[in-house]
Design an enzyme around this catalytic site. Sequence first.
Site, PDB file in Angstrom:
ATOM      1  N   ARG A   7      51.366   5.714  16.499  1.00 19.37           N
ATOM      2  CA  ARG A   7      50.774   6.498  17.592  1.00 19.37           C
ATOM      3  C   ARG A   7      51.202   7.949  17.542  1.00 19.37           C
ATOM      4  O   ARG A   7      50.776   8.738  18.387  1.00 19.37           O
ATOM      5  CB  ARG A   7      51.259   5.925  18.915  1.00 19.37           C
ATOM      6  CG  ARG A   7      50.304   4.939  19.536  1.00 19.37           C
ATOM      7  CD  ARG A   7      51.035   4.336  20.720  1.00 19.37           C
ATOM      8  NE  ARG A   7      50.163   4.124  21.817  1.00 19.37           N
ATOM      9  CZ  ARG A   7      49.614   2.931  22.087  1.00 19.37           C
ATOM     10  NH1 ARG A   7      49.820   1.893  21.329  1.00 19.37           N
ATOM     11  NH2 ARG A   7      48.841   2.812  23.121  1.00 19.37           N
ATOM     12  N   ARG A  41      47.476   7.750  30.244  1.00 19.68           N
ATOM     13  CA  ARG A  41      47.390   7.178  28.887  1.00 19.68           C
ATOM     14  C   ARG A  41      46.349   7.935  28.057  1.00 19.68           C
ATOM     15  O   ARG A  41      46.560   8.201  26.870  1.00 19.68           O
ATOM     16  CB  ARG A  41      47.045   5.687  28.958  1.00 19.68           C
ATOM     17  CG  ARG A  41      48.234   4.832  29.427  1.00 19.68           C
ATOM     18  CD  ARG A  41      47.806   3.511  30.032  1.00 19.68           C
ATOM     19  NE  ARG A  41      47.148   2.621  29.097  1.00 19.68           N
ATOM     20  CZ  ARG A  41      46.383   1.587  29.475  1.00 19.68           C
ATOM     21  NH1 ARG A  41      46.171   1.333  30.758  1.00 19.68           N
ATOM     22  NH2 ARG A  41      45.824   0.817  28.568  1.00 19.68           N
ATOM     23  N   ARG A  55      39.445  -4.940  33.277  1.00 19.39           N
ATOM     24  CA  ARG A  55      40.557  -5.772  32.816  1.00 19.39           C
ATOM     25  C   ARG A  55      41.648  -5.867  33.893  1.00 19.39           C
ATOM     26  O   ARG A  55      42.312  -6.896  34.020  1.00 19.39           O
ATOM     27  CB  ARG A  55      41.146  -5.205  31.520  1.00 19.39           C
ATOM     28  CG  ARG A  55      42.141  -6.171  30.879  1.00 19.39           C
ATOM     29  CD  ARG A  55      42.650  -5.679  29.545  1.00 19.39           C
ATOM     30  NE  ARG A  55      43.393  -4.442  29.688  1.00 19.39           N
ATOM     31  CZ  ARG A  55      43.814  -3.704  28.664  1.00 19.39           C
ATOM     32  NH1 ARG A  55      43.543  -4.082  27.423  1.00 19.39           N
ATOM     33  NH2 ARG A  55      44.481  -2.595  28.872  1.00 19.39           N
ATOM     34  N   LYS A  96      41.071  -2.252  20.376  1.00 19.69           N
ATOM     35  CA  LYS A  96      42.016  -2.555  19.282  1.00 19.69           C
ATOM     36  C   LYS A  96      42.404  -4.042  19.302  1.00 19.69           C
ATOM     37  O   LYS A  96      42.361  -4.714  18.280  1.00 19.69           O
ATOM     38  CB  LYS A  96      43.284  -1.683  19.397  1.00 19.69           C
ATOM     39  CG  LYS A  96      43.015  -0.187  19.282  1.00 19.69           C
ATOM     40  CD  LYS A  96      44.297   0.639  19.328  1.00 19.69           C
ATOM     41  CE  LYS A  96      45.059   0.574  20.637  1.00 19.69           C
ATOM     42  NZ  LYS A  96      44.357   1.165  21.797  1.00 19.69           N
ATOM     43  N   ARG A 147      47.017  -6.199  34.256  1.00 18.87           N
ATOM     44  CA  ARG A 147      48.044  -5.500  33.470  1.00 18.87           C
ATOM     45  C   ARG A 147      48.548  -4.300  34.266  1.00 18.87           C
ATOM     46  O   ARG A 147      47.741  -3.531  34.804  1.00 18.87           O
ATOM     47  CB  ARG A 147      47.432  -5.053  32.126  1.00 18.87           C
ATOM     48  CG  ARG A 147      48.411  -5.141  30.991  1.00 18.87           C
ATOM     49  CD  ARG A 147      47.754  -4.845  29.672  1.00 18.87           C
ATOM     50  NE  ARG A 147      47.933  -3.452  29.284  1.00 18.87           N
ATOM     51  CZ  ARG A 147      47.580  -2.968  28.113  1.00 18.87           C
ATOM     52  NH1 ARG A 147      47.018  -3.761  27.214  1.00 18.87           N
ATOM     53  NH2 ARG A 147      47.768  -1.699  27.832  1.00 18.87           N
TER      54      ARG A 147
HETATM   55  P1  AP5 Z   1      41.129  -4.078  24.306  1.00 21.42           P
HETATM   56  O1  AP5 Z   1      40.699  -4.808  23.095  1.00 21.42           O
HETATM   57  O2  AP5 Z   1      42.214  -4.663  25.138  1.00 21.42           O
HETATM   58  O3  AP5 Z   1      41.456  -2.544  23.950  1.00 21.42           O
HETATM   59  P2  AP5 Z   1      42.764  -1.906  23.370  1.00 21.42           P
HETATM   60  O4  AP5 Z   1      42.324  -0.771  22.517  1.00 21.42           O
HETATM   61  O5  AP5 Z   1      43.647  -2.952  22.786  1.00 21.42           O
HETATM   62  O6  AP5 Z   1      43.349  -1.331  24.741  1.00 21.42           O
HETATM   63  P3  AP5 Z   1      44.819  -1.293  25.269  1.00 21.42           P
HETATM   64  O7  AP5 Z   1      44.731  -0.988  26.732  1.00 21.42           O
HETATM   65  O8  AP5 Z   1      45.601  -2.488  24.863  1.00 21.42           O
HETATM   66  O9  AP5 Z   1      45.357  -0.028  24.492  1.00 21.42           O
HETATM   67  P4  AP5 Z   1      46.583   0.833  24.751  1.00 21.42           P
HETATM   68  O10 AP5 Z   1      46.690   1.588  23.500  1.00 21.42           O
HETATM   69  O11 AP5 Z   1      46.509   1.637  26.008  1.00 21.42           O
HETATM   70  O12 AP5 Z   1      47.730  -0.249  25.061  1.00 21.42           O
HETATM   71  P5  AP5 Z   1      48.906  -0.878  24.199  1.00 21.42           P
HETATM   72  O13 AP5 Z   1      49.105  -2.255  24.697  1.00 21.42           O
HETATM   73  O14 AP5 Z   1      48.696  -0.664  22.759  1.00 21.42           O
HETATM   74  O15 AP5 Z   1      39.825  -3.850  25.185  1.00 21.42           O
HETATM   75  C1  AP5 Z   1      39.933  -3.351  26.511  1.00 21.42           C
HETATM   76  C2  AP5 Z   1      39.129  -4.218  27.450  1.00 21.42           C
HETATM   77  O16 AP5 Z   1      37.750  -3.989  27.213  1.00 21.42           O
HETATM   78  C3  AP5 Z   1      39.357  -5.733  27.266  1.00 21.42           C
HETATM   79  O17 AP5 Z   1      39.443  -6.314  28.541  1.00 21.42           O
HETATM   80  C4  AP5 Z   1      38.085  -6.168  26.523  1.00 21.42           C
HETATM   81  O18 AP5 Z   1      37.777  -7.508  26.787  1.00 21.42           O
HETATM   82  C5  AP5 Z   1      37.058  -5.214  27.113  1.00 21.42           C
HETATM   83  N1  AP5 Z   1      35.803  -5.017  26.397  1.00 21.42           N
HETATM   84  C6  AP5 Z   1      34.599  -5.032  26.981  1.00 21.42           C
HETATM   85  N2  AP5 Z   1      33.630  -4.779  26.108  1.00 21.42           N
HETATM   86  C7  AP5 Z   1      34.228  -4.588  24.921  1.00 21.42           C
HETATM   87  C8  AP5 Z   1      33.736  -4.263  23.646  1.00 21.42           C
HETATM   88  N3  AP5 Z   1      32.454  -4.140  23.415  1.00 21.42           N
HETATM   89  N4  AP5 Z   1      34.599  -4.114  22.621  1.00 21.42           N
HETATM   90  C9  AP5 Z   1      35.934  -4.252  22.864  1.00 21.42           C
HETATM   91  N5  AP5 Z   1      36.460  -4.564  24.078  1.00 21.42           N
HETATM   92  C10 AP5 Z   1      35.610  -4.711  25.103  1.00 21.42           C
HETATM   93  O19 AP5 Z   1      50.150   0.013  24.657  1.00 21.42           O
HETATM   94  C11 AP5 Z   1      50.604  -0.019  25.994  1.00 21.42           C
HETATM   95  C12 AP5 Z   1      51.785   0.911  26.160  1.00 21.42           C
HETATM   96  O20 AP5 Z   1      52.874   0.460  25.335  1.00 21.42           O
HETATM   97  C13 AP5 Z   1      51.584   2.361  25.761  1.00 21.42           C
HETATM   98  O21 AP5 Z   1      51.012   3.118  26.809  1.00 21.42           O
HETATM   99  C14 AP5 Z   1      53.017   2.789  25.447  1.00 21.42           C
HETATM  100  O22 AP5 Z   1      53.753   3.032  26.630  1.00 21.42           O
HETATM  101  C15 AP5 Z   1      53.598   1.553  24.794  1.00 21.42           C
HETATM  102  N6  AP5 Z   1      53.419   1.544  23.312  1.00 21.42           N
HETATM  103  C16 AP5 Z   1      52.690   0.648  22.579  1.00 21.42           C
HETATM  104  N7  AP5 Z   1      52.723   0.959  21.276  1.00 21.42           N
HETATM  105  C17 AP5 Z   1      53.485   2.071  21.170  1.00 21.42           C
HETATM  106  C18 AP5 Z   1      53.872   2.883  20.080  1.00 21.42           C
HETATM  107  N8  AP5 Z   1      53.480   2.625  18.819  1.00 21.42           N
HETATM  108  N9  AP5 Z   1      54.662   3.969  20.335  1.00 21.42           N
HETATM  109  C19 AP5 Z   1      55.077   4.260  21.586  1.00 21.42           C
HETATM  110  N10 AP5 Z   1      54.731   3.525  22.673  1.00 21.42           N
HETATM  111  C20 AP5 Z   1      53.947   2.447  22.464  1.00 21.42           C
HETATM  112 MG    MG Z   2      45.566  -3.706  23.226  1.00 20.54          MG
END
Ligand code: AP5
Ligand code: MG
Length: 190
Positions: free
Chosen positions: A89, A145, A128, A14, A134
């Site tokens: 979400r 998660r 990562r 994402k 992180r």
């Molecule tokens: P990356 O692009 O970072 O993936 P992502 O989908 O953004 O993964 P996240 O870990 O950020 O998602 P998440 O939903 O768990 O966390 P969030 O911060 O939203 O890619 C991942 C890795 O893969 C990178 O290192 C990238 O470089 C690598 N990669 C390698 N090859 C790749 C390829 N081909 N394509 C893409 N990437 C590649 O949320 C964190 C926490 O916050 C949640 O658990 C929750 O507690 C809270 N939170 C956030 N939003 C809400 C909400 N709306 N409601 C309630 N709680 C929330």
């Molecule tokens: Mg992210």
Amino acid sequence: MKNIIIFGAPGSGKGTYSDEIVNRYGMGHISTGDVLRGEIKNGTELGKIAQGYIDNGQLIPDELMINILAKTYDELPAGKGVIFDGFPRTIAQAEALKVMLAERGHDMGIMVELVVDEETLMARLLNRAIEQGRADDNEETIKKRFAVYHSQTAPLSEWFEKEGMRNVFTWKGDKDLMLSEIFALLDTLK
Ligand code: AP5
Ligand code: MG
């Protein structure tokens, strides 16, 4: 550009694809995960509340999250379109987003769903963890998660389907291919 909701499991890309989309189309970007990590880093009250949930792989309560989202959205320049990364979400968040945007005369736009197998997701997140450290990128929390994603977030796919907004992109092992497929769709919206 229309608004875009980028949707998928932890590690599905994402954040990565949002950056590429912002570079190409020059729109705003809201990552609710980044917003919360910023609050934790700054030691705010919100950050203190959020930390317990994030460290446990759980979602922050809907009402709190919806207020944060609306405030962040209103701080962005209007009219350029926004990519929502990590929000909504839950179905309650999706319904609230729809109302929040309608109140401002804006449209939800389209949803881009990233589908990636769990083995690849785990490998990306553990990698990562080494590169960025992180706090929630450890095997135990990643598994939580994934479980939260399956139980609370994945059912939203159907909600977007009913709204006629859902566009699915499945990982085939090639980032440039996935990106070109996404751009091919978004180019038609400009
Ligand atoms: P990356 O692009 O970072 O993936 P992502 O989908 O953004 O993964 P996240 O870990 O950020 O998602 P998440 O939903 O768990 O966390 P969030 O911060 O939203 O890619 C991942 C890795 O893969 C990178 O290192 C990238 O470089 C690598 N990669 C390698 N090859 C790749 C390829 N081909 N394509 C893409 N990437 C590649 O949320 C964190 C926490 O916050 C949640 O658990 C929750 O507690 C809270 N939170 C956030 N939003 C809400 C909400 N709306 N409601 C309630 N709680 C929330
Ligand atoms: Mg992210």
